[in-house]
Design a protein around this motif. Structure first.
Motif, PDB file in Angstrom:
ATOM      1  N   GLN A 339      47.785  28.589 -41.600  1.00  0.00           N
ATOM      2  CA  GLN A 339      46.362  28.934 -41.726  1.00  0.00           C
ATOM      3  C   GLN A 339      45.582  27.961 -42.601  1.00  0.00           C
ATOM      4  OE1 GLN A 339      47.283  33.037 -43.001  1.00  0.00           O
ATOM      5  NE2 GLN A 339      46.015  33.725 -41.309  1.00  0.00           N
ATOM      6  N   GLN A 340      46.174  26.832 -42.961  1.00  0.00           N
ATOM      7  CA  GLN A 340      45.480  25.879 -43.823  1.00  0.00           C
ATOM      8  C   GLN A 340      44.230  25.296 -43.175  1.00  0.00           C
ATOM      9  OE1 GLN A 340      46.069  24.912 -47.257  1.00  0.00           O
ATOM     10  NE2 GLN A 340      46.917  26.935 -46.842  1.00  0.00           N
ATOM     11  N   ALA A 341      44.210  25.232 -41.847  1.00  0.00           N
ATOM     12  CA  ALA A 341      43.054  24.654 -41.157  1.00  0.00           C
ATOM     13  C   ALA A 341      42.022  25.706 -40.754  1.00  0.00           C
ATOM     14  CB  ALA A 341      43.520  23.883 -39.915  1.00  0.00           C
ATOM     15  N   ASP A 342      42.267  26.973 -41.043  1.00  0.00           N
ATOM     16  CA  ASP A 342      41.324  28.036 -40.693  1.00  0.00           C
ATOM     17  C   ASP A 342      40.185  28.097 -41.697  1.00  0.00           C
ATOM     18  OD1 ASP A 342      43.097  28.567 -38.700  1.00  0.00           O
ATOM     19  OD2 ASP A 342      43.883  30.424 -39.580  1.00  0.00           O
ATOM     20  N   PRO A 343      39.037  28.664 -41.303  1.00  0.00           N
ATOM     21  CA  PRO A 343      37.967  28.915 -42.295  1.00  0.00           C
ATOM     22  C   PRO A 343      38.501  29.805 -43.412  1.00  0.00           C
ATOM     23  CG  PRO A 343      37.167  29.220 -40.053  1.00  0.00           C
ATOM     24  CD  PRO A 343      38.644  29.077 -39.950  1.00  0.00           C
ATOM     25  N   TYR A 344      38.076  29.539 -44.643  1.00  0.00           N
ATOM     26  CA  TYR A 344      38.685  30.249 -45.772  1.00  0.00           C
ATOM     27  C   TYR A 344      38.458  31.757 -45.697  1.00  0.00           C
ATOM     28  CZ  TYR A 344      34.510  31.232 -48.665  1.00  0.00           C
ATOM     29  OH  TYR A 344      33.341  31.739 -49.177  1.00  0.00           O
ATOM     30  N   ARG A 345      37.383  32.197 -45.058  1.00  0.00           N
ATOM     31  CA  ARG A 345      37.125  33.642 -44.969  1.00  0.00           C
ATOM     32  C   ARG A 345      38.154  34.344 -44.074  1.00  0.00           C
ATOM     33  NH1 ARG A 345      32.213  31.164 -45.360  1.00  0.00           N
ATOM     34  NH2 ARG A 345      30.791  31.956 -46.982  1.00  0.00           N
ATOM     35  N   ASP A 346      38.841  33.581 -43.215  1.00  0.00           N
ATOM     36  CA  ASP A 346      39.868  34.157 -42.348  1.00  0.00           C
ATOM     37  C   ASP A 346      41.269  34.016 -42.936  1.00  0.00           C
ATOM     38  OD1 ASP A 346      37.863  34.708 -40.515  1.00  0.00           O
ATOM     39  OD2 ASP A 346      38.127  32.795 -39.461  1.00  0.00           O
ATOM     40  N   LEU A 349      44.613  35.255 -49.521  1.00  0.00           N
ATOM     41  CA  LEU A 349      44.320  34.626 -50.806  1.00  0.00           C
ATOM     42  C   LEU A 349      45.241  33.442 -51.072  1.00  0.00           C
ATOM     43  CD1 LEU A 349      42.814  34.530 -53.466  1.00  0.00           C
ATOM     44  CD2 LEU A 349      44.377  36.268 -54.368  1.00  0.00           C
ATOM     45  N   ALA A 350      46.521  33.550 -50.752  1.00  0.00           N
ATOM     46  CA  ALA A 350      47.454  32.451 -51.012  1.00  0.00           C
ATOM     47  C   ALA A 350      47.025  31.184 -50.282  1.00  0.00           C
ATOM     48  CB  ALA A 350      48.866  32.853 -50.603  1.00  0.00           C
ATOM     49  N   ALA A 351      46.601  31.318 -49.030  1.00  0.00           N
ATOM     50  CA  ALA A 351      46.164  30.145 -48.266  1.00  0.00           C
ATOM     51  C   ALA A 351      44.885  29.557 -48.847  1.00  0.00           C
ATOM     52  CB  ALA A 351      45.953  30.540 -46.804  1.00  0.00           C
ATOM     53  N   ARG A 352      43.994  30.405 -49.333  1.00  0.00           N
ATOM     54  CA  ARG A 352      42.759  29.911 -49.952  1.00  0.00           C
ATOM     55  C   ARG A 352      43.063  29.104 -51.210  1.00  0.00           C
ATOM     56  NH1 ARG A 352      38.873  35.354 -49.608  1.00  0.00           N
ATOM     57  NH2 ARG A 352      39.097  35.667 -47.353  1.00  0.00           N
ATOM     58  N   ILE A 353      44.032  29.575 -51.975  1.00  0.00           N
ATOM     59  CA  ILE A 353      44.393  28.865 -53.212  1.00  0.00           C
ATOM     60  C   ILE A 353      44.993  27.499 -52.877  1.00  0.00           C
ATOM     61  CG2 ILE A 353      45.950  28.902 -55.198  1.00  0.00           C
ATOM     62  CD1 ILE A 353      45.605  31.934 -55.269  1.00  0.00           C
ATOM     63  N   VAL A 354      45.944  27.469 -51.942  1.00  0.00           N
ATOM     64  CA  VAL A 354      46.578  26.201 -51.578  1.00  0.00           C
ATOM     65  C   VAL A 354      45.539  25.236 -51.015  1.00  0.00           C
ATOM     66  CG1 VAL A 354      48.272  25.113 -50.060  1.00  0.00           C
ATOM     67  CG2 VAL A 354      48.815  27.276 -51.178  1.00  0.00           C
ATOM     68  N   ARG A 355      44.632  25.737 -50.207  1.00  0.00           N
ATOM     69  CA  ARG A 355      43.590  24.880 -49.613  1.00  0.00           C
ATOM     70  C   ARG A 355      42.740  24.223 -50.692  1.00  0.00           C
ATOM     71  NH1 ARG A 355      40.586  25.701 -44.510  1.00  0.00           N
ATOM     72  NH2 ARG A 355      38.643  24.520 -44.595  1.00  0.00           N
ATOM     73  N   ALA A 356      42.277  25.011 -51.667  1.00  0.00           N
ATOM     74  CA  ALA A 356      41.413  24.473 -52.713  1.00  0.00           C
ATOM     75  C   ALA A 356      42.167  23.504 -53.620  1.00  0.00           C
ATOM     76  CB  ALA A 356      40.810  25.615 -53.532  1.00  0.00           C
ATOM     77  N   VAL A 357      43.376  23.871 -54.026  1.00  0.00           N
ATOM     78  CA  VAL A 357      44.139  23.013 -54.937  1.00  0.00           C
ATOM     79  C   VAL A 357      44.549  21.725 -54.244  1.00  0.00           C
ATOM     80  CG1 VAL A 357      46.255  22.845 -56.299  1.00  0.00           C
ATOM     81  CG2 VAL A 357      44.944  24.961 -56.307  1.00  0.00           C
ATOM     82  N   ASN A 358      44.922  21.810 -52.972  1.00  0.00           N
ATOM     83  CA  ASN A 358      45.266  20.603 -52.214  1.00  0.00           C
ATOM     84  C   ASN A 358      44.077  19.656 -52.151  1.00  0.00           C
ATOM     85  OD1 ASN A 358      46.721  18.898 -50.327  1.00  0.00           O
ATOM     86  ND2 ASN A 358      45.402  19.775 -48.746  1.00  0.00           N
ATOM     87  N   ALA A 359      42.903  20.193 -51.869  1.00  0.00           N
ATOM     88  CA  ALA A 359      41.703  19.360 -51.814  1.00  0.00           C
ATOM     89  C   ALA A 359      41.395  18.755 -53.185  1.00  0.00           C
ATOM     90  CB  ALA A 359      40.520  20.192 -51.326  1.00  0.00           C
ATOM     91  N   TYR A 360      41.590  19.543 -54.242  1.00  0.00           N
ATOM     92  CA  TYR A 360      41.352  19.018 -55.593  1.00  0.00           C
ATOM     93  C   TYR A 360      42.256  17.830 -55.887  1.00  0.00           C
ATOM     94  CZ  TYR A 360      41.950  18.415 -60.559  1.00  0.00           C
ATOM     95  OH  TYR A 360      42.070  17.840 -61.801  1.00  0.00           O
TER      96      TYR A 360
END
Length: 406
Positions: A339-346, A349-360
């Motif tokens: 789900q890393q490529a999905d919109p964050y609203r979908d 929480l774990a995927a949202r955290i990984v997505r943001a930290v990866n981008a950082y």
């Protein structure tokens, strides 16, 4: 507290030396056989410093049994709370010597927590029992059993608070989530230690010191089983970490990228109140979030897939999830990667955290990022909170980085 107890014993002498020696040896054996070098042994690699559970249940149960001991083979004892603390300190220090000699000591916090917890139980029990007030008011029937039950619950709560305080001092993580983790763990090893300590005290009261070796053998076998289980968990965590490095070795991501994302993700997850099992899932997903990049013919510059078309990002994420499923990891870990490529609203929480930290980590430039690079990366994440990143995750990341970079 230990100094006061030792001074009292030196001044007044040792009551029932045989009992004191037997329980001191029992506690020392428990410390010698503890399953990890420090609290937290057997946890996933990045969580190994997060506190963990009781690493010496045999020693803890023996210490608690001595604190709750009022009789030995039908004869009343009179050792008191100060002697309990002195014996626990002596046994714990003697048992810790071999570990310290090999550079595997658990540190003073382990002994301090043991002394304070057992001291609490002894102060609550020994004066009441020694003065006869407990027998006078509650007798030796259900009232006495209920008193012991309440005391065990309070002792377990005291130990949980101390564990959270020590971990807060060592890691800087918020106290609330740490305490919640400790309280959630109470029905596990904590309750087993408390119940064993109480039963051991009652057994010694009837059968004498012969009850100690009877309890020692099954507890040692149980401790050995836990130690093997911890070794299996550690090996599994190392396998996940090694697999995650495949993208770095192949040149698809920066060196140390997966490790940094996993470490920051677990810190953010703890900041947001995730529990132990949720943090383990988050760590494994963060370690393996880029594994799908191995399907690319040419590496993406600096490993940042955000510049790729959405369909390509989705294909990489799905392939990564399929690889994770083949490793035997829980399905929830694979789902986070997929789900890393999905919109964050979908996303969960774990995927949202990984997505943001990866981008950082991509934006900040990896391990060489200074305060300026971190602030610039955070600003770009904040600008993307309308569509790409959850605002609460970004702010939690900012607080974690504030402590790290301070």
């Amino acid at each position: 507290m230990a100094a006061a107890a030792l001074a009292w014993v030196v001044t007044h002498g040792v009551a029932e030396p045989g009992n004191a020696l037997a329980f001191g040896v029992f506690i020392a054996v428990g410390e010698l056989a503890r399953w990890g070098a420090a609290p937290g042994a057997g946890e996933p690699p990045l969580l190994a410093g997060s506190g963990g559970r009781e690493p010496a249940p045999l020693g803890a149960a023996g210490a608690l049994a001595y604190a709750l001991l009022g009789e030995c083979a039908g004869e009343p004892t009179g050792h008191g709370a100060f002697q309990v603390v002195a014996v626990v300190v002596a046994g714990a220090l003697v048992g810790a010597v071999p570990h310290v000699a090999r550079g595997r000591g658990a540190g003073p916090g382990h002994v301090a927590r043991r002394v304070l917890t057992v001291g609490f139980a002894a102060v609550c029990f020994q004066p009441l029992y020694g003065s006869g007030e407990l027998a006078l008011r509650l007798g030796h029937g259900p009232g006495h059993a209920l008193f012991l039950l309440v005391l065990l619950v309070l002792t377990a709560l005291c130990d949980a608070v101390l564990a959270a305080v020590l971990l807060r001092a060592r890691t800087g993580h918020p106290f609330g989530p740490l305490l919640r983790d400790e309280l959630r763990a109470l029905p596990g090893i904590g309750s087993a230690v408390c119940a064993t300590g109480a039963v051991m005290a009652l057994a010694v009261a009837v059968a004498g010191l012969w009850a100690l070796p009877v309890f020692c053998v099954p507890l040692l076998l149980t401790q050995l089983s836990f130690r093997r289980y911890a070794a299996v968990r550690a090996t599994y965590g190392q396998t996940i970490a090694s697999l995650a490095r495949a993208t770095e070795v192949a040149g698809y991501t920066r060196p140390g990228h997966a490790r940094r994302v996993a470490a920051l993700s677990t810190a953010v997850g703890r900041e947001m109140g995730l529990s132990g099992p949720e943090l383990t899932l988050l760590e494994h997903a963060a370690l393996m979030h880029d594994i799908g990049q191995l399907s690319l013919v040419d590496p993406v510059p600096e490993g940042a897939t955000s510049s790729l078309p959405a369909a390509e990002q989705r294909r990489i994420a799905l392939l990564g999830g399929a690889v994770v499923r083949q490793t035997g990891a829980p399905a929830a870990v694979a789902a986070v990667v997929e789900q890393q490529a999905d919109p964050y609203r979908d996303q969960p929480l774990a995927a949202r955290i990984v997505r943001a930290v990866n981008a950082y980590d991509d934006l900040a430039g990896g391990s060489g990022a200074g305060a300026g690079g971190a602030l610039t990366a955070l600003e770009q994440l904040r600008l993307g909170t309308g569509r790409d990143y959850q605002p609460e995750v970004v702010e939690s990341l900012a607080r974690v980085l504030g402590r790290v970079l301070a």
